[in-house]
Design an enzyme around this catalytic site. Structure first.
Site, short mmCIF file in Angstrom:
data_model
loop_
_atom_site.label_atom_id
_atom_site.label_comp_id
_atom_site.label_asym_id
_atom_site.label_seq_id
_atom_site.Cartn_x
_atom_site.Cartn_y
_atom_site.Cartn_z
N ASP A 1 0.85 -1.18 0.00
CA ASP A 1 0.00 0.00 0.00
C ASP A 1 0.89 1.24 0.00
O ASP A 1 2.00 1.22 0.53
CB ASP A 1 -0.88 0.04 1.25
CG ASP A 1 -1.69 -1.23 1.44
OD1 ASP A 1 -2.20 -1.76 0.44
OD2 ASP A 1 -1.81 -1.67 2.61
N ASP B 1 -1.50 -2.30 -4.52
CA ASP B 1 -2.58 -2.72 -3.63
C ASP B 1 -3.37 -1.48 -3.23
O ASP B 1 -3.85 -0.75 -4.07
CB ASP B 1 -2.00 -3.49 -2.45
CG ASP B 1 -3.06 -4.29 -1.69
OD1 ASP B 1 -4.20 -4.39 -2.18
OD2 ASP B 1 -2.75 -4.81 -0.61
N ASP C 1 -4.68 1.80 3.47
CA ASP C 1 -5.42 0.70 4.10
C ASP C 1 -5.26 0.75 5.62
O ASP C 1 -4.17 1.07 6.14
CB ASP C 1 -4.94 -0.65 3.58
CG ASP C 1 -5.50 -0.97 2.19
OD1 ASP C 1 -6.16 -0.10 1.60
OD2 ASP C 1 -5.26 -2.09 1.70
N ARG D 1 -13.51 0.68 -3.24
CA ARG D 1 -13.04 0.82 -1.86
C ARG D 1 -12.82 2.29 -1.49
O ARG D 1 -11.70 2.71 -1.21
CB ARG D 1 -11.76 0.02 -1.63
CG ARG D 1 -11.92 -1.47 -1.88
CD ARG D 1 -10.66 -2.24 -1.53
NE ARG D 1 -10.83 -3.67 -1.78
CZ ARG D 1 -9.91 -4.59 -1.56
NH1 ARG D 1 -8.73 -4.23 -1.05
NH2 ARG D 1 -10.14 -5.86 -1.83
#
Length: 436
Positions: free
Chosen positions: A208, A253, A257, A309
């Site tokens: 990330d 990714d 997160d 997301r």
């Protein structure tokens, strides 16, 4: 909004500037999160390195300098100047994917030949010599690009500051502020093929741009404020990558997160642009230790030309307000992911769709049962542009979602009327003085 913020900062009582750092940025670095500004203001609050003494103020321009500054838990302020490339050797010379793979036996061509579904099948994940070689090469890359943030740190950009090719990791630490940075291209050289992921398999990458997480048996990151940053795929957008085995060769990714029992986080005034998986809150459906954690506030962010997301949530109580969603209908999947036991409270958000994405698509359900969404505007500023997103979802899906989550946010400063959001966020989100 940036101009107003600048004036307010300059009006602040005098704060000595670090060497070679304009006074404005020294004031910025001493700021703490305001009372009631999201979940990160609760508990002990979030002050980062604001109390740093002169011995713990650093100006860094290279990866090695940044790594050296990130030591100890004394309050520290780290100013990033220019562009720091994390994928470099100890002499600050760029490293390519081939450098990480050297001596491991990994090549992409050999990996593709070994795990082609026509050869390997689709019932098991890769194993054996080529998968071990991939893991070894990936380990070499991880050792260079993972930057571990320590407790009581303020990391702030000076001017047009970039951290490129890094996995900025906030792991089981407390009281961190990250501001005024472009954080670009956490590029995984060695994605893993998983033929069992979904009906057709997927390529999965490891890094990330920023991850808030926790180690096994330890609490996650707590009291973290991420503010006025920009997140992109930089020079390696996944949309430009080839496909193998019929699936896009994904080399990124998440952008930000928040997992593994991390808690008390405020994400404010950032730009998230041109990316697939943006913000995952909660690591897995089985991570029941996340219950009672993952409390996150997401406000005044720009989500532009993204796929999914924004955020996807498991377990957490997440307040999503005053954000601006600009959708690309050719790639868009959904914005709010309703995962297991999630409690998303969304209010006063604005969606720009060009009339090509219907509001029922703003939500996607992943074993969740409820979401609250109020005062959402779509493609206009009038009462007729207000949409009940939950009702729109329920009209086209079964079973229905419950329109309520059993909690009401209390940690917020002011919720702006939805019609003001496009101009406020366009002017105010992202690094200071960076007009896009």
């Amino acid at each position: 909004m940036r101009l107003l913020a600048s004036v307010l900062l300059i009006a602040t009582a005098g704060v000595a500037a670090a060497q070679d750092v304009p006074w404005f940025y020294s004031v910025l670095a001493r700021q703490t999160l305001d009372a009631n500004d999201g979940w990160a203001s609760s508990g002990p609050g979030t002050t980062g390195g604001s109390a740093a003494d002169s011995a713990h103020i650093f100006v860094v321009t290279t990866r090695n300098e940044l790594v050296a500054a990130l030591s100890g838990t004394d309050p520290k302020i780290i100013f990033v100047k220019g562009t720091i490339n994390a994928s470099v050797d100890d002499n600050n010379q760029p490293l390519a994917c081939a450098d990480y793979a050297a001596g491991t036996g990994y090549t992409l061509d050999a990996y593709l030949a070994a795990y082609d579904p026509a050869v390997w099948g689709r019932s098991k994940v890769p194993s054996g010599d080529l998968e071990n070689a991939r893991k070894a090469a990936a380990s070499n890359q991880q050792k260079r690009i993972r930057l571990n943030i320590t407790s009581n740190t303020t990391l702030v950009g000076v001017g047009d500051a970039h951290i490129v090719g890094a996995h900025v990791r906030v792991n089981s630490v407390q009281n961190v502020i990250i501001r005024n940075l472009h954080i670009d291209d956490a590029f995984d050289c060695f994605p893993q093929w998983d033929p069992t992921d979904g009906s057709t398999g997927n390529w999965n990458s490891a890094y990330d741009n920023i991850s808030l997480t926790g180690s096994s048996g330890s609490p996650g990151a707590t009291n973290v404020w991420v503010d006025h940053c920009e997140f992109t795929d930089g020079a390696h957008p996944d949309s430009a990558q080839p496909s193998y085995f019929g699936r896009e060769f994904v080399q990124h990714d998440g952008e930000l997160d928040i997992t593994n029992a991390s808690d008390l986080v405020t994400v404010s005034w950032n730009r998230f642009r041109r990316h697939d998986k943006v913000m995952l809150i909660g690591s897995s459906d089985s991570a029941t230790a996340d219950r009672g954690h993952l409390r996150v506030t997401i406000h005044h962010n720009l989500f532009e030309n993204l796929v999914q997301r924004m955020p996807r949530v498991r377990f957490g109580q997440v307040h999503v307000y005053n954000n601006y969603y600009v959708l690309d209908p050719t790639t868009y999947s959904y914005s709010w992911g309703v995962g297991i036991e999630s409690q998303i409270f969304a209010e006063n958000n604005f969606f720009q769709t060009g009339g090509q994405v219907t509001p029922d698509r703003f939500i996607s359900v992943f074993k969740g049962t409820a979401i609250f969404a109020d005062n959402t505007l779509v493609d206009g500023f009038l009462h007729r542009n207000q949409v009940d997103v939950v009702a729109a979802y329920n009209a086209t899906h079964d079973p229905d979602l419950v329109d309520g989550v059993g909690w009401t946010p209390t940690f917020f400063t002011f919720v702006f009327p939805t019609p003001t959001i496009p101009i406020l966020v366009r002017l105010g989100a992202g690094p200071f003085f960076d007009w896009h």
